[in-house]
Structures are given as C-alpha cells and as structure tokens.
Design an enzyme around this catalytic site. Structure first.
Site, PDB file in Angstrom:
ATOM      1  N   ASN A 112       0.852  -1.189   0.000  1.00  0.00           N
ATOM      2  CA  ASN A 112       0.000   0.000   0.000  1.00  0.00           C
ATOM      3  C   ASN A 112       0.885   1.235   0.000  1.00  0.00           C
ATOM      4  OD1 ASN A 112      -2.307  -1.643   0.312  1.00  0.00           O
ATOM      5  ND2 ASN A 112      -1.903  -1.762   2.494  1.00  0.00           N
TER       6      ASN A 112
ATOM      7  N   ARG B   8       0.104   4.348   0.765  1.00  0.00           N
ATOM      8  CA  ARG B   8      -0.582   5.430   1.486  1.00  0.00           C
ATOM      9  C   ARG B   8      -0.344   5.276   2.983  1.00  0.00           C
ATOM     10  NH1 ARG B   8      -4.336   1.268   0.671  1.00  0.00           N
ATOM     11  NH2 ARG B   8      -5.025   0.446   2.690  1.00  0.00           N
TER      12      ARG B   8
END
Ligand code: MV4
Length: 445
Positions: free
Chosen positions: A289, A291
């Site tokens: 991911n 983020r």
C-alpha cells in the site's frame, strides 16, 4: 517546509492531518462536501472550501474541484489521507503538474504497486519472499490449469488490478479450474476494467501481518516493525495490534530489514505498508500500500513517532527524523468503531445525542465526532478509532476493555459491544488468531 497543506479527505483522518499541521506550524485547508459542512475538520482547519455535493464521486473524488480549491487557497501541498484519491497515480501526477507537492510517493511508484503482478515481480527481484505461483499474468485457462496442477491445489486466482479481496477465486481442484478462471477474469474486467489475473498457491490459515516502511528523498529507508491485522470480517479490519503476538524479535528484524532494503532499492519516498501473509513461521508478500493506513496509530504508539508529520517532512524534501529502523516500546491495540449494528453490521447513520470520550493513561481516541454531530449516510461507517498503549499485551487488553467501558456514544448503534466480546475470546487473548478466526467465531456466537 510548506506554508499551507490542503487535505483531500474527511472524517478522523482529515482531523489527524490538521493536528499534525498545527503542531508543525503549517496552515491547513479542509475541503468538504455539502454533507460535511458541520464537520470537525471544517471547524479546526485554518480555512475550508466546499467542493461539491455529498456523493464521494462529486466531492472527495472530484479532482478538478480539489485542484481548484488548492489554487484558490494558495496551498503548497495536498495530503490525500487514505481511501478516496490516495492511491490514484493520475491524481498524484495532476497534483504535481499543477505545481503542488503530493504528500505521498511518486505517481510511478503508486502505479507500479497498484499493478499487483508488477508489484510482486518488483519485490521478488529485490529479495522479498512471495507466494509460489504464476510468474506474471495468465491469459488462458489452459496455461492456468497447467500452472495450478504443477503447484498443487488449492490455488487462488487474483486480479492484477485488484487488491483488498475483490475478484479473488479459490480453486480446490482441477475440475473447477476452468469455470473459476473465467469468473475471475470477468469479475476483474467488470470491477477494474482489466481482465489480467494471476495464480498463487492458496495459503489455508495465515495471519495478515504488515510492515510499516518509510523512505525519504535522501536515500534513507527504514521499517517501523509490524502490525497484526488478522482480526477482520469481509476484508474489513476490526482490530489491529503492534507488535504481533507471534513474531519474535529475530523474525521482525529479518523481514523488517528486507522490507526496508526493498523500498531503499526502489528509491521509494514517503509512508508505505508491505502486506504479508504469515503461516508456519514464514512470510509471503501479498501487496504494498502506497498510502498512510487507518491503523498507523498503533505503530505511532510503540515508536513515539508522528507518522503524518514524517510524511509531510519527507514530501517537503526533509530527511526522516530517524535514519535507522527503531526498536519499539510496549504494546498497542486499535479498534475501529463503526456506526453499525454490532450483530448485523447494517450501517447506522444518524445524530449522536450523547457522547463521552474515553481517556486516562495510555488511551487515545482518534475521531471527528462530537455531541450533536450527525453521521452522514454517504460515506463509510467508521466513526473513530480507540487506540491504547500498555507496557505489555496483557496490560493493553485490560486498558482497552476499561476504555471501551467508559466510552459513551448514544443515538447510533456502534460496534463497541462486538469489540468488548472479541477482547474476551480465548483465541484473541492467546494471540494465535488468523484471518479466518473472526468470521468463524461470529457464526458460533
Ligand atoms: C491470499 C490468501 C491465501 N493465499 N493469497 C485477501 C485480500 C487480498 N489482498 C489478498 N487476500 C488473500 N490472499 C494466497 N496465496 C488469503 C487472502 C485472504 C485474506 C488476506 C488477508 C486478510 C484477510 C483475508 C481474508 C480472506 C482471504
């Protein structure tokens, strides 16, 4: 350092970013839909701009409106939070093309990790362990069946553009392969506009363990240990903890250093999470991911770092506060409080008529709710996170039970009673729970 940051998000994460900005002496701009005009983010930011009607598509996903708000308010940078536009490479590119800094990795890294086949090939080449499977995308059932038969059943077919569980097919035997393969491809096309799929050996009863990583633009790359996120239902995490109760320091150092080396070699900038399946003492890369994640606070609690401040520093070209991966202190558990029926999981939006926040030693409540606030029905149902820290896991569990008991949220249903129940279960207390545990335990409840 930036003078002004625009937050392209809502709810507790918008507030979390505003708080970091305030402590850093950075001005903040909240953008909001008409449904969020009375939000805490709008109240606490230095400025706010309405960007559209309630549906996310027309507000928090409305790229022209967000870029216009950034131009109008003279913002230097945009923080996307999690969800919404946070992993949209095209958005990151447009932010930079319009002269703003994107508080996150480069569009190229977002794109590279967004394609699960490319991501797996990239990290495998850099030395991370991966699940055995097809070397890339598989475009016909005949090749797929050959790969699956060589590997042995069960296998799992995944969408290259997927993630988070959408469009996966578990196949138990050769005779169901053809049908599952076709279904996986058509679901991938329908959901992601890309019918590329890949095949992996299916791990039957793993844990979901993820490593927090961070890179800056000066060549520093570190890991901040793992989070155990195995308590989940339908790919929604309910409880996260750090460190994982089953990971030894030696294993942590090993997978942590491998993860840090991977992002160092990639030249990765900003916060990232490398997700692994963990079974029989071994890690297998799942996806990365690009983020900040909902569960970042448990890592903050055991490291003492402000991960949002680090993201902002790195995006402004500064060095990470710590150049070496650090040892953690104590234990932390987070529960996600959703405005949902704790038995049926049906969303329960509405007005909060009474509210009292938990507190005391080692207790943190990250939420944008207040007494009199109306939870709008347009967005996800998470209304806050209760995070505790303790010297050890035992103290942590008892502190969390105590904090849940003193939390008052009246007017909407919440998942707090479910969390109190989870914390009492022997499988949770033992720490040995896997990704299958909660759903099976709920059936027997
Ligand atoms: C798997 C798996 C078992 N074996 N891959 C689910 C979300 C997506 N990111 C990948 N997922 C899984 N991949 C192999 N080779 C089991 C899952 C999975 C899962 C993973 C993490 C947390 C919850 C899960 C629930 C069901 C399936």
């Amino acid at each position: 350092m930036f003078k002004k940051v625009l937050i392209a998000n809502r709810g507790e994460i918008a507030l979390r970013i505003i708080r970091a900005c305030r402590e850093m002496g950075v001005q903040s701009v909240a953008v909001h839909s008409t449904a969020d005009a009375n939000s805490m983010a709008v109240r606490l930011a230095d400025e706010s701009v309405c960007i559209g009607p309630p549906p996310g598509r027309e507000s928090y996903l409305n790229i022209p409106a967000i870029l216009s708000a950034a131009a109008l308010t003279n913002a230097d940078a945009i923080h996307p939070g999690y969800g919404f536009l946070s992993e949209n490479a095209q958005f990151a590119r447009m932010v930079e093309e319009h002269g703003f800094a994107f508080i996150g990795p480069t569009p190229e890294h977002i794109e590279q990790m967004g394609d699960k086949v490319r991501a797996k090939q990239t990290v495998m080449a850099l030395g991370l362990p991966v699940v055995p499977g097809s070397e890339g995308g598989v475009d016909n059932a005949k090749d797929g069946l050959q790969i699956a038969s060589d590997m042995g059943f069960p296998v799992i077919i995944k969408a290259a553009s997927g993630g988070g569980g959408k469009g996966m097919q578990v196949v138990e035997s050769a005779d169901e392969f053809g049908e599952s393969f076709d279904r996986a491809r058509s679901e991938a096309l329908a959901n992601f506009g890309d019918d590329t799929v890949y095949i992996e050996k299916f791990l039957k009863n793993p844990k979901h363990i993820e490593i927090q990583v961070f890179g800056d633009t000066h060549g520093n790359a570190i890991h901040l240990g793992e989070r155990d996120c195995s308590v989940q239902r339908r790919h929604q995490k309910l409880v996260e903890e750090a460190p994982s109760p089953v990971i030894t320091q030696a294993l942590r150092d090993e997978i942590g250093e491998l993860s840090a080396k991977t992002i160092r070699d990639m030249g990765y900038r900003g916060a990232g999470t490398i997700e692994f399946l963990y079974e029989h003492g071994k890690f297998y890369f799942m996806e990365m991911n690009t983020r900040i994640q909902v569960e970042h606070p448990v890592t903050e609690m055991i490291t003492g770092l402000d991960l949002i401040a680090e993201q902002i520093k790195v995006a402004a070209g500064e060095e990470l506060t710590f150049k070496d991966s650090l040892r953690s202190r104590g234990h932390s558990i987070e529960i996600r409080i959703n405005a949902e029926d704790p038995d049926t999981f049906i969303p329960s939006p509405g007005k909060i008529t009474q509210f009292h926040s938990p507190g005391g030693l080692g207790v943190r409540f990250d939420s944008a709710i207040y007494q009199g606030y109306s939870i709008p029905p347009y967005y996800d149902s998470m209304i806050g996170k209760l995070i505790v820290h303790g010297r050890d896991r035992d103290e942590c569990i008892r502190r969390l039970q105590r904090a849940i008991r003193e939390t008052v949220i009246v007017g909407v249903k919440t998942t707090l009673p479910l969390h109190q129940w989870i914390l009492e279960q022997p499988e949770f207390v033992s720490g040995e729970y896997t990704i299958k545990w909660l759903e099976e335990a709920l059936k027997k409840r």
